[in-house]
Structures are given as C-alpha cells and as structure tokens.
Design a protein around this motif. Structure first.
Motif, PDB file in Angstrom:
ATOM      1  N   MET A  36      49.175 -67.760  66.611  1.00 49.44           N
ATOM      2  CA  MET A  36      48.629 -67.376  65.304  1.00 49.44           C
ATOM      3  C   MET A  36      47.246 -66.765  65.507  1.00 49.44           C
ATOM      4  O   MET A  36      46.391 -67.341  66.155  1.00 49.44           O
ATOM      5  N   SER A  37      47.031 -65.579  64.945  1.00 50.50           N
ATOM      6  CA  SER A  37      45.758 -64.900  65.122  1.00 50.50           C
ATOM      7  C   SER A  37      44.670 -65.559  64.289  1.00 50.50           C
ATOM      8  O   SER A  37      44.907 -66.052  63.184  1.00 50.50           O
ATOM      9  N   GLY A  38      43.447 -65.565  64.823  1.00 45.64           N
ATOM     10  CA  GLY A  38      42.303 -66.065  64.077  1.00 45.64           C
ATOM     11  C   GLY A  38      41.668 -65.011  63.207  1.00 45.64           C
ATOM     12  O   GLY A  38      40.677 -65.283  62.510  1.00 45.64           O
ATOM     13  N   LEU A  39      42.175 -63.791  63.232  1.00 50.51           N
ATOM     14  CA  LEU A  39      41.637 -62.719  62.405  1.00 50.51           C
ATOM     15  C   LEU A  39      41.941 -62.973  60.938  1.00 50.51           C
ATOM     16  O   LEU A  39      43.044 -63.397  60.578  1.00 50.51           O
ATOM     17  N   ARG A  40      40.946 -62.687  60.101  1.00 54.46           N
ATOM     18  CA  ARG A  40      41.149 -62.854  58.653  1.00 54.46           C
ATOM     19  C   ARG A  40      41.256 -61.510  57.950  1.00 54.46           C
ATOM     20  O   ARG A  40      42.174 -61.281  57.178  1.00 54.46           O
ATOM     21  N   ARG A  41      40.299 -60.600  58.232  1.00 58.52           N
ATOM     22  CA  ARG A  41      40.262 -59.312  57.553  1.00 58.52           C
ATOM     23  C   ARG A  41      39.865 -58.202  58.518  1.00 58.52           C
ATOM     24  O   ARG A  41      38.975 -58.395  59.355  1.00 58.52           O
ATOM     25  N   VAL A  42      40.499 -57.065  58.343  1.00 63.59           N
ATOM     26  CA  VAL A  42      40.202 -55.882  59.146  1.00 63.59           C
ATOM     27  C   VAL A  42      39.922 -54.727  58.195  1.00 63.59           C
ATOM     28  O   VAL A  42      40.649 -54.526  57.214  1.00 63.59           O
ATOM     29  N   ALA A  43      38.871 -53.971  58.490  1.00 66.34           N
ATOM     30  CA  ALA A  43      38.561 -52.749  57.742  1.00 66.34           C
ATOM     31  C   ALA A  43      39.042 -51.554  58.544  1.00 66.34           C
ATOM     32  O   ALA A  43      38.677 -51.407  59.716  1.00 66.34           O
ATOM     33  N   LEU A  44      39.864 -50.716  57.934  1.00 66.62           N
ATOM     34  CA  LEU A  44      40.299 -49.469  58.553  1.00 66.62           C
ATOM     35  C   LEU A  44      39.604 -48.318  57.840  1.00 66.62           C
ATOM     36  O   LEU A  44      39.584 -48.269  56.600  1.00 66.62           O
ATOM     37  N   ILE A  45      39.032 -47.406  58.608  1.00 66.47           N
ATOM     38  CA  ILE A  45      38.354 -46.247  58.016  1.00 66.47           C
ATOM     39  C   ILE A  45      39.129 -44.998  58.380  1.00 66.47           C
ATOM     40  O   ILE A  45      39.341 -44.692  59.560  1.00 66.47           O
ATOM     41  N   SER A  46      39.564 -44.284  57.350  1.00 62.40           N
ATOM     42  CA  SER A  46      40.302 -43.032  57.524  1.00 62.40           C
ATOM     43  C   SER A  46      39.732 -42.042  56.523  1.00 62.40           C
ATOM     44  O   SER A  46      40.317 -41.782  55.467  1.00 62.40           O
ATOM     45  N   MET A  47      38.572 -41.489  56.843  1.00 60.04           N
ATOM     46  CA  MET A  47      37.812 -40.720  55.868  1.00 60.04           C
ATOM     47  C   MET A  47      38.535 -39.477  55.376  1.00 60.04           C
ATOM     48  O   MET A  47      38.648 -39.242  54.178  1.00 60.04           O
ATOM     49  N   HIS A  48      39.051 -38.666  56.296  1.00 59.57           N
ATOM     50  CA  HIS A  48      39.463 -37.314  55.902  1.00 59.57           C
ATOM     51  C   HIS A  48      40.876 -37.218  55.361  1.00 59.57           C
ATOM     52  O   HIS A  48      41.267 -36.175  54.834  1.00 59.57           O
ATOM     53  N   THR A  49      41.657 -38.283  55.477  1.00 60.18           N
ATOM     54  CA  THR A  49      43.023 -38.228  54.962  1.00 60.18           C
ATOM     55  C   THR A  49      43.499 -39.628  54.630  1.00 60.18           C
ATOM     56  O   THR A  49      43.239 -40.580  55.376  1.00 60.18           O
ATOM     57  N   SER A  50      44.177 -39.747  53.507  1.00 59.08           N
ATOM     58  CA  SER A  50      44.603 -41.061  53.030  1.00 59.08           C
ATOM     59  C   SER A  50      45.930 -41.479  53.652  1.00 59.08           C
ATOM     60  O   SER A  50      46.837 -40.653  53.776  1.00 59.08           O
ATOM     61  N   PRO A  51      46.076 -42.746  53.997  1.00 64.73           N
ATOM     62  CA  PRO A  51      47.350 -43.216  54.559  1.00 64.73           C
ATOM     63  C   PRO A  51      48.498 -43.152  53.565  1.00 64.73           C
ATOM     64  O   PRO A  51      49.659 -43.265  53.966  1.00 64.73           O
ATOM     65  N   ILE A  52      48.197 -42.972  52.281  1.00 64.88           N
ATOM     66  CA  ILE A  52      49.282 -42.872  51.304  1.00 64.88           C
ATOM     67  C   ILE A  52      49.646 -41.419  51.014  1.00 64.88           C
ATOM     68  O   ILE A  52      50.527 -41.152  50.189  1.00 64.88           O
ATOM     69  N   ALA A  53      49.002 -40.458  51.692  1.00 64.00           N
ATOM     70  CA  ALA A  53      49.343 -39.046  51.512  1.00 64.00           C
ATOM     71  C   ALA A  53      50.650 -38.722  52.236  1.00 64.00           C
ATOM     72  O   ALA A  53      51.014 -39.375  53.216  1.00 64.00           O
ATOM     73  N   GLN A  54      51.351 -37.706  51.756  1.00 64.25           N
ATOM     74  CA  GLN A  54      52.608 -37.275  52.352  1.00 64.25           C
ATOM     75  C   GLN A  54      52.351 -36.605  53.698  1.00 64.25           C
ATOM     76  O   GLN A  54      51.678 -35.584  53.756  1.00 64.25           O
ATOM     77  N   PRO A  55      52.844 -37.156  54.811  1.00 63.45           N
ATOM     78  CA  PRO A  55      52.678 -36.497  56.106  1.00 63.45           C
ATOM     79  C   PRO A  55      53.268 -35.092  56.080  1.00 63.45           C
ATOM     80  O   PRO A  55      54.315 -34.841  55.490  1.00 63.45           O
ATOM     81  N   GLY A  56      52.560 -34.171  56.750  1.00 62.92           N
ATOM     82  CA  GLY A  56      53.022 -32.788  56.799  1.00 62.92           C
ATOM     83  C   GLY A  56      52.367 -31.899  55.773  1.00 62.92           C
ATOM     84  O   GLY A  56      52.583 -30.689  55.773  1.00 62.92           O
ATOM     85  N   THR A  57      51.530 -32.487  54.896  1.00 59.64           N
ATOM     86  CA  THR A  57      50.808 -31.711  53.906  1.00 59.64           C
ATOM     87  C   THR A  57      49.318 -31.798  54.193  1.00 59.64           C
ATOM     88  O   THR A  57      48.816 -32.849  54.573  1.00 59.64           O
ATOM     89  N   GLY A  58      48.604 -30.691  53.997  1.00 63.68           N
ATOM     90  CA  GLY A  58      47.168 -30.704  54.207  1.00 63.68           C
ATOM     91  C   GLY A  58      46.810 -31.228  55.589  1.00 63.68           C
ATOM     92  O   GLY A  58      47.314 -30.751  56.595  1.00 63.68           O
ATOM     93  N   ASP A  59      45.929 -32.232  55.614  1.00 61.86           N
ATOM     94  CA  ASP A  59      45.526 -32.825  56.891  1.00 61.86           C
ATOM     95  C   ASP A  59      46.311 -34.092  57.211  1.00 61.86           C
ATOM     96  O   ASP A  59      45.990 -34.799  58.165  1.00 61.86           O
ATOM     97  N   ALA A  60      47.327 -34.382  56.416  1.00 64.03           N
ATOM     98  CA  ALA A  60      48.121 -35.592  56.641  1.00 64.03           C
ATOM     99  C   ALA A  60      49.161 -35.360  57.730  1.00 64.03           C
ATOM    100  O   ALA A  60      49.870 -34.360  57.719  1.00 64.03           O
ATOM    101  N   GLY A  61      49.221 -36.285  58.664  1.00 61.27           N
ATOM    102  CA  GLY A  61      50.185 -36.163  59.755  1.00 61.27           C
ATOM    103  C   GLY A  61      50.438 -37.511  60.394  1.00 61.27           C
ATOM    104  O   GLY A  61      50.499 -38.544  59.717  1.00 61.27           O
ATOM    105  N   GLY A  62      50.561 -37.506  61.714  1.00 63.73           N
ATOM    106  CA  GLY A  62      50.875 -38.729  62.422  1.00 63.73           C
ATOM    107  C   GLY A  62      49.844 -39.822  62.245  1.00 63.73           C
ATOM    108  O   GLY A  62      50.183 -41.014  62.240  1.00 63.73           O
ATOM    109  N   MET A  63      48.571 -39.441  62.081  1.00 64.60           N
ATOM    110  CA  MET A  63      47.533 -40.443  61.899  1.00 64.60           C
ATOM    111  C   MET A  63      47.754 -41.235  60.619  1.00 64.60           C
ATOM    112  O   MET A  63      47.527 -42.442  60.572  1.00 64.60           O
ATOM    113  N   ASN A  64      48.182 -40.549  59.560  1.00 63.97           N
ATOM    114  CA  ASN A  64      48.472 -41.244  58.305  1.00 63.97           C
ATOM    115  C   ASN A  64      49.550 -42.299  58.499  1.00 63.97           C
ATOM    116  O   ASN A  64      49.451 -43.423  57.989  1.00 63.97           O
ATOM    117  N   VAL A  65      50.601 -41.915  59.219  1.00 66.51           N
ATOM    118  CA  VAL A  65      51.688 -42.852  59.493  1.00 66.51           C
ATOM    119  C   VAL A  65      51.163 -44.036  60.290  1.00 66.51           C
ATOM    120  O   VAL A  65      51.477 -45.196  59.997  1.00 66.51           O
TER     121      VAL A  65
END
Length: 416
Positions: A1-30
């Motif tokens: 069991m991990s002792g981690l409680r919270r992690v902050a992910l920073i993805s400034m230039h493209t949102s993880p909920i954007a459709q991959p293949g549009t604009g700057d969304a791609g594999g990083m979003n996935v």
C-alpha cells in the motif's frame, strides 16, 4: 500500500480531457489522463492544473473519482498558440500557487510536470510548496531540431534554455525509453542518477483484438480494401505526406493489389501544420489518388480501436516520437505497424511490425507493399504485436511512477 496521499500533475499547454489529435492534444494528454485515473484508483488523490482555454470551462472539473482538473486562467482564453505560452508562465504559476495556498501546508506529496512549459511552473511551485518535482519531457527541442523535416520550423532558443533549466531543477526526470534517458544525459547534461525510465502504457481493455469484418462495417470500410491507416496530428513532424506519396507509388504499380489500396488519415492540424490538411488533399489529387484517401477528424477512443482493428497496416512515418502511443495501441489490437526507426518507436513497435530507415517514399512503398502482398506475414506480425503490447499496460506504468514518487519524497526528507 502506497503512503502517497495526493499528487499534483501540471499540464499547462493542453488539457488531459481534450480530444487527442486536435490542436496540441496528443499522446501526452492520454498519458496524463490514464495515469491520473489509475493513481486515483489506488487511493491517491490527483489534482491536474491546466490552462483555461474557454470561458465555458468550469474552474474545477471531476472527470473520474479521485481526479480533479483545475482550469487556471492565464492570458486570453482563446487565440494563443503554444508558441505564445512562455509569456503566460508567470500568470499560470501565480494561479497554481494561489490554488495551493487554499490548502494546508504539505497538501501534496509530489508534483509531476509534463512538457517543458509545465516544468518551468513546476520548478517554482516545487520550491514554494517544498515538495519534490518529477518531470517528463515528452518531447525535447534538441532532439526535434536534429530530425526536422525540410518544411518544418526549428524550435526556438528560448525553449532550449527553458528545457535545460527544468532538467537542472527537477528532482527526478522520467524518460519514456532508454534512448530518451541517454538523450537527456548527453544533450542536456542530466545527472544519470536522477533519470528513471518508465514506459508509457496502453489501455488493454479498450485496445484489444477483434473481428476485422465487424470493425470495417463499423467504420464504413469495404471488406476487400487493403487499408493503410495514419492516426495523429497533421503537422510536418508526423509526416503523413510520406504515406500519401508511398501509397501513390504502390497504386501506380498497377499490380493485382493496387486497385484495393485505400488510405485513411485521421487527425487535426496542429502547430506548424496550419493548412496541412488541404495540402495533403491537393497532394493526393496531384498524384492521382485523391479518390483513394479518406480524411477524417480525430475520433473517440472506442471508435479509434475500431479503426485499428479495421486496418491492414498502421503507418507511423514521424520524424521523431518520444514513444509512439499510436503504435502500441495498434499493436494491442493485433494490427502490424510500419514505423520510422526513430525515437521511441522501436520500443513501441517491437516484434509486431517493421521499422523503416529514412523517409524516402520509395523505401516506404517497398516496405508497405511487401506486407500487403503477404497476408501470412501480416498475421504473424499481428500475433507478435498482441503479445508485445501486453507488456505495456498503464497499470505497469503507474506501478513504476508510484515507486518514483515515493523515492523522490524519501530523498527529500533525507536531505532536509
């Protein structure tokens, strides 16, 4: 069991909920979306900070249990390209730190930034919150500039400097492949002890083998066609024109297979690819194969899996890829991949496809044509592809990321 409680992910230039293949969304979003979901499933809360790009976006969005996306205002909502975003780093960093100030000290255990712009913000926030910074480059300017296509534009010096700063500031650098690790060390003078290799993954439940005839009916492809599929953003880096030119040569041979060849290109324009779709259409028309090429918008992930199953070959002719999620997703569906022998593609393709040196359309036509003429070889590659992809689950990726996060936190506690 991990002792981690919270992690902050920073993805400034493209949102993880954007459709991959549009604009700057791609594999990083996935990557960001898949790892966040699986971290949360293990009881680790995840907050993702991304730049707000429309006034219609809710400031806070919950895409799945345990995952929270914060849309941080930084500059005008619309009209900014990725090249404009360095001017908004201060505004974005201030917004992230303002949100962090609402929480108790020690709220986050670790920050994981994605791409150099996010790394610049992560550097500041890490110091402010006194938590370790883990960074993934995803692409590197020095590598991209070394493999530019003739009609592409070099990455600016400001990005190179920014990347070097992030490499120096990060507590841990996560590389997608061993080759990327070596590039970080040789090109950016990264400390080898601070670079960990963690391979990206594939959703093996979604991308899985299936009946090709059914898949073709679902995407409206004729059963007798020999389908060559390209999936990705339409830009010079991804080189979809290489596929169009190679297909024209194959069709022009006039043999028994040429009349059955079809090409499907699924993706939206991005970066330096403005106007590229129309140029590709014109190229196909000029080469006399316009009626053989399907141009489609990016599709939902479940529909994409159907396209992979429908294809005879998936073609990835990029000038560089840090990994190549399209290749491993196609492999998981049992479709052989013909890919450029660059970057992380050899790792993603493995024994389930063929690697091509260079970008000469004649060479690509020969490699593709040999497989189209040999269905037994394609079937054998498809079986190997499925087996290869089984080693790249997102669960395995997150196993390793959790180890990286925990070690980074332990090292900081030891040093403090």
């Amino acid at each position: 069991m991990s002792g981690l409680r919270r992690v902050a992910l920073i993805s400034m230039h493209t949102s993880p909920i954007a459709q991959p293949g549009t604009g700057d969304a791609g594999g990083m979003n996935v990557y960001v979306a898949e790892t966040a979901q699986r971290l949360a499933a293990r009881g680790i809360e995840v907050e993702i900070f991304t730049r707000a790009t429309t006034s219609a976006q809710e400031p806070v969005f919950h895409p799945s249990p345990g995952v929270l996306v914060r849309h941080v205002p930084a500059g005008p909502f619309e009209g900014l390209s990725k090249a404009d975003l360095p001017g908004q780093l201060c505004a974005f960093a201030a917004g992230v730190m303002r949100e962090g100030a609402r929480s108790p000290e020690g709220w986050f255990d670790v920050i994981h930034s994605h791409y150099w712009l996010s790394g610049q913000v992560g550097w500041l926030v890490s110091d402010r919150w006194r938590v370790p910074l883990v960074h993934t480059m995803h692409t590197m300017a020095k590598v991209k500039n070394a493999y530019l296509s003739a009609d592409d534009i070099a990455e600016p010096p400001g990005r190179l400097i920014g990347e070097e700063q992030v490499v120096g500031a990060a507590d841990v650098l996560v590389a997608n492949t061993e080759q990327e690790r070596q590039e970080l060390i040789s090109l950016y003078a990264a400390d080898p002890a601070r670079v960990r290799v963690v391979s990206p993954g594939v959703d093996l439940d979604l991308f899985s083998p299936g009946d090709r005839a059914t898949a073709r009916r679902n995407v409206a492809v004729a059963q007798e066609d020999l389908l060559l599929l390209f999936v990705g953003r339409i830009q010079p880096l991804k080189a979809p024109d290489v596929l169009v030119r190679a297909a024209a040569r194959l069709i022009g041979r006039g043999d028994g297979l040429s009349g059955r060849i079809r090409v499907a290109i699924l993706g939206g324009e991005s970066g330096t690819g403005a106007g590229q779709t129309e140029r590709l259409r014109q190229l196909a028309d000029d080469l006399g194969i316009g009626h053989r090429v399907i141009f489609g918008e990016p599709v939902a992930r479940d529909v994409l899996a159907q396209w992979f199953r429908a294809a005879d070959l998936v073609i990835v002719p990029s000038y560089n890829e840090s990994f190549g999620l399209v290749a491993i997703e196609a492999a998981a569906c049992g479709t052989p991949v013909v890919a450029a022998a660059v970057g992380g593609l050899p790792d993603a393709v493995g024994p389930g496809g063929v690697l091509v040196e260079g970008h000469d359309p004649h060479t690509w036509a020969d490699a593709i044509g040999a497989l189209l003429a040999d269905p037994d070889a394609r079937d054998a590659l498809g079986r190997k592809a499925i087996e290869h992809a089984r080693g790249f689950s997102w669960e395995r990726t997150v196993d390793h990321l959790v180890e990286v996060y925990e070690q980074a936190r332990e090292d900081q506690e030891t040093d403090s």
